[in-house]
Design an enzyme around this catalytic site. Structure first.
Site, short mmCIF file in Angstrom:
data_model
loop_
_atom_site.label_atom_id
_atom_site.label_comp_id
_atom_site.label_asym_id
_atom_site.label_seq_id
_atom_site.Cartn_x
_atom_site.Cartn_y
_atom_site.Cartn_z
N ASP A 92 0.85 -1.18 0.00
CA ASP A 92 0.00 0.00 0.00
C ASP A 92 0.90 1.24 0.00
O ASP A 92 2.13 1.13 0.01
CB ASP A 92 -0.98 -0.03 1.18
CG ASP A 92 -0.28 -0.07 2.53
OD1 ASP A 92 0.95 0.15 2.59
OD2 ASP A 92 -0.94 -0.33 3.54
N SER A 93 0.28 2.40 0.01
CA SER A 93 1.06 3.64 -0.13
C SER A 93 1.55 4.18 1.21
O SER A 93 2.36 5.09 1.25
CB SER A 93 0.19 4.71 -0.77
OG SER A 93 -0.84 5.07 0.15
N GLY A 94 1.03 3.62 2.28
CA GLY A 94 1.33 4.15 3.60
C GLY A 94 0.25 5.12 4.07
O GLY A 94 0.11 5.38 5.26
N GLY A 215 -11.32 3.89 0.91
CA GLY A 215 -12.20 4.64 1.79
C GLY A 215 -13.51 3.96 2.13
O GLY A 215 -14.42 4.59 2.66
N ASP A 265 -8.14 -7.43 0.43
CA ASP A 265 -7.18 -7.67 1.50
C ASP A 265 -7.85 -7.28 2.79
O ASP A 265 -8.72 -6.39 2.80
CB ASP A 265 -5.91 -6.83 1.33
CG ASP A 265 -6.10 -5.42 1.87
OD1 ASP A 265 -6.75 -4.61 1.19
OD2 ASP A 265 -5.65 -5.14 3.01
N CYS A 303 -13.19 -28.63 6.44
CA CYS A 303 -11.92 -27.96 6.17
C CYS A 303 -10.77 -28.97 6.20
O CYS A 303 -10.75 -29.88 7.02
CB CYS A 303 -11.70 -26.89 7.25
SG CYS A 303 -10.13 -26.02 7.10
N CYS A 305 -7.43 -27.89 6.34
CA CYS A 305 -6.20 -27.17 6.70
C CYS A 305 -5.42 -27.99 7.73
O CYS A 305 -5.94 -28.94 8.32
CB CYS A 305 -6.52 -25.78 7.25
SG CYS A 305 -7.06 -25.74 8.97
N CYS A 308 -7.19 -28.21 11.15
CA CYS A 308 -8.37 -29.08 11.19
C CYS A 308 -8.01 -30.55 10.99
O CYS A 308 -8.70 -31.43 11.49
CB CYS A 308 -9.40 -28.63 10.16
SG CYS A 308 -10.24 -27.11 10.69
N HIS A 334 -5.87 -21.71 10.13
CA HIS A 334 -7.24 -22.06 9.76
C HIS A 334 -7.96 -20.90 9.06
O HIS A 334 -8.57 -21.08 8.00
CB HIS A 334 -8.06 -22.52 10.96
CG HIS A 334 -9.49 -22.69 10.61
ND1 HIS A 334 -9.98 -23.81 9.98
CD2 HIS A 334 -10.56 -21.84 10.71
CE1 HIS A 334 -11.26 -23.66 9.72
NE2 HIS A 334 -11.64 -22.47 10.15
#
Lengths: 373, 373
Positions: A92-94, A215, A265, A303, A305, A308, A334
């Site tokens: 990201d830009s900060g 935003g 994200d 699941c 993973c 699990c 998980h």
């Protein structure tokens, strides 16, 4: 090098299937990007990220600038080499952290002055500086510096703010030097449709490798967030990926994919994991509850993973209650696996032309509540 | 089932090479046992423990009794199943933590009353109760309940204390029910040779599967610890493993193997890892030091652990300074690998009849200091 390919458009919704290629490999969309704040997706190794299927991770320019500093990262050959992650990275830009974490912000045409939340030292961040830092970090996708307005925010303020964001976006594009690094523009405009339209048009006019919607998910109602997203994607070009920043819950991801978003994200899977809140195919599960004391079930029977496949709710509850670091790790694995499997399933559903049904079914399932299964 | 086989005795020192067999597999000696306090060797998974070569781990009866409670563990089929560790486990008696962690201790012939360090509730621990808890935990090796006297301690007190420890040891042996669980006796006696001799003779007279030397490494000089160990092993039978409880540094392990000890446990590799203190073939290294900021060297160039194969000192320093959990994990993996490789190398040296030279060389190397390499 950065190239986005739109593979398929859903017929009933605005969902899209695609992929983009970077110097560090290919990423299928829709995608979820785990957040690697300060050079580490909290609690997990790069190998564990690959095990849960992560194709791309995010790095926070603000955090990395403060610690260890972009010059240190650059000394090691960039962020990929420093943290030993050889797949794509978006930075990201900060800006977002400056507006949400730092103190004593002062915004001028030139940039934003703030104090580090760590030691209070004064920092002046400009569009050029943000690009310079991201260049040194060597991410595959850089983001332009924008002004993130709070919610709610007066329309008059937002109106002026999007103009500044446009001017900063131009300066970012001009400051970019590495051809191989992609640069995404960011559309702002708060919850005002006319301003979102204006911002989108101005940012698209400049021309970027991809477009983010910034935003949102900052306190407004879900419905409003969905509406603004839906409205905004209509003003973004089809042949570029669309990234909804900082979003969101599994429900948000389903809703916003269906409104034309390709990239997400969020710290939710990792942060919630560390607070004992787990995502399951039946909705949220609170691992510290007494009801799991003697449960030998995995977190989610659907699941596969590492957590699990190996550990019971009873053991995970014990670890969490005892404050064991292993609890935070296993919960994180998980939750990340859940998010990344969700977008994988979304991609398959778009491919098989059943996304709308898939979405409806998932949303119904989530309502049951993991604590009730 | 528990069987110890003495394979070889060193000619120049009292070092021994051997192995013991349990229901959950074989353990080679000399061995180091990572400490899995409350059902987790802090920060790492069972798979990572196997990767670093752990053959046996330790569980703390005191911690597991308080949380989650032995009945919960038993519900899941015992500690192995609960924590998903299928190799041998040794549990202590709970005594050491009662004497070091708990509050308001009151010792009588019957047992010891204390208050939980977690919530202050009153607990009465007797030899029978300790064995009952350890039976429910289902460890491969149980330890008798003993009185751990502080250092320094008046000889008159220690004299009475070892008699109590002998009586408690007898009661533990009588209380033992599961044939497959081994039970080790513990020799006490503080720093007094005549009392160590007396305690050893009384405990050996009762007859156990193995013998521990307790009450050392509690503040006395290293040299004194080595002398008492050396003296005590002479009174222990050759055909049973000897376990020096809570010891120690890499130097301590070398010194005490050469004095006839087969088994060690200590929180040092794991706790120090979480404090940024790393063990290397050149001695201790402090990862948070400024000097490592730009270092692309691994912690130890002679190490092939996951951490050293993948990450630089510079990155590990950054993670540690940033408070990232990943730092604690990677440090722990390295330190455990170091300890477990050390005892493996010790076994090889005894096998090749060069233990004394090996020990001398190692001790010299450790003096260099990892921060100087």
């Amino acid at each position: 090098m950065f190239r986005f390919t739109l593979v398929k458009k859903d017929k009933k919704t605005k969902a899209r299937l695609g992929f983009f290629e970077t110097l560090h490999g290919k990423v299928e969309t829709p995608i979820f990007m785990p957040v690697g704040t300060a050079g580490s997706v909290k609690t997990v190794t790069p190998d564990e990220l690959k095990d849960v299927g992560a194709q791309i991770i995010l790095g926070n320019t603000y955090h990395l600038h403060l610690r260890p500093g972009e010059d240190v990262v650059n000394h090691f050959g960039g962020l990929h080499k420093f943290i030993r992650w050889d797949r794509p990275i978006l930075t990201d830009s900060g800006g977002f952290q400056v507006f949400s974490l730092a103190e004593l912000k002062n915004i001028t045409e030139e940039g934003v002055t703030f104090r580090s939340h760590l030691d209070g030292h004064k920092i002046f961040l400009t569009p050029e500086k943000s690009i310079e830092i991201q260049s040194k970090l060597g991410s595959d996708i850089m983001m332009v510096l924008d002004e993130c307005v709070p919610y709610p925010c007066e329309k008059e303020y937002v109106k002026k703010s999007i103009k500044l964001t446009t001017r900063w976006a131009k300066r970012c594009k001009e400051a970019k030097k590495n051809q191989w690094q992609a640069l995404f523009g960011i559309v702002q405009g708060g919850v005002y449709e006319d301003l979102r339209k204006q911002s989108a048009e101005e940012i698209v006019e400049i021309g970027f490798d991809g477009y983010a919607i910034g935003g949102l998910s900052v306190g407004e109602e879900n419905r409003l967030m969905y509406d603004i997203t839906d409205f905004t994607t209509d003003y973004l070009p089809e042949d570029r990926p669309r990234y909804l920043m900082g979003v969101g819950t599994p429900e948000d991801i389903l809703e916003c994919v269906s409104r034309g978003v390709d990239m997400f994200d969020c710290v939710m899977p990792t942060r919630n994991a560390r607070n004992g809140l787990l995502f399951t195919s039946y909705g949220k599960l609170h691992i510290k509850r007494e009801q799991w004391k003697l449960s030998d079930k995995p977190i989610d029977e659907n699941c596969n993973c590492y957590t699990c496949k190996n550990f019971s709710r009873g053991y995970l509850r014990h670890l969490f209650k005892a404050g064991e670091i292993l609890a935070l790790r296993l919960n994180t694995i998980h939750n990340l696996h859940f998010y990344i499997s969700l977008v994988k399933d979304i991609r398959n559903a778009i491919r098989k032309e059943c996304f709308e049904e898939f979405k409806k079914e998932k949303l119904e399932m989530f309502k049951i509540g993991g604590d009730n299964v």
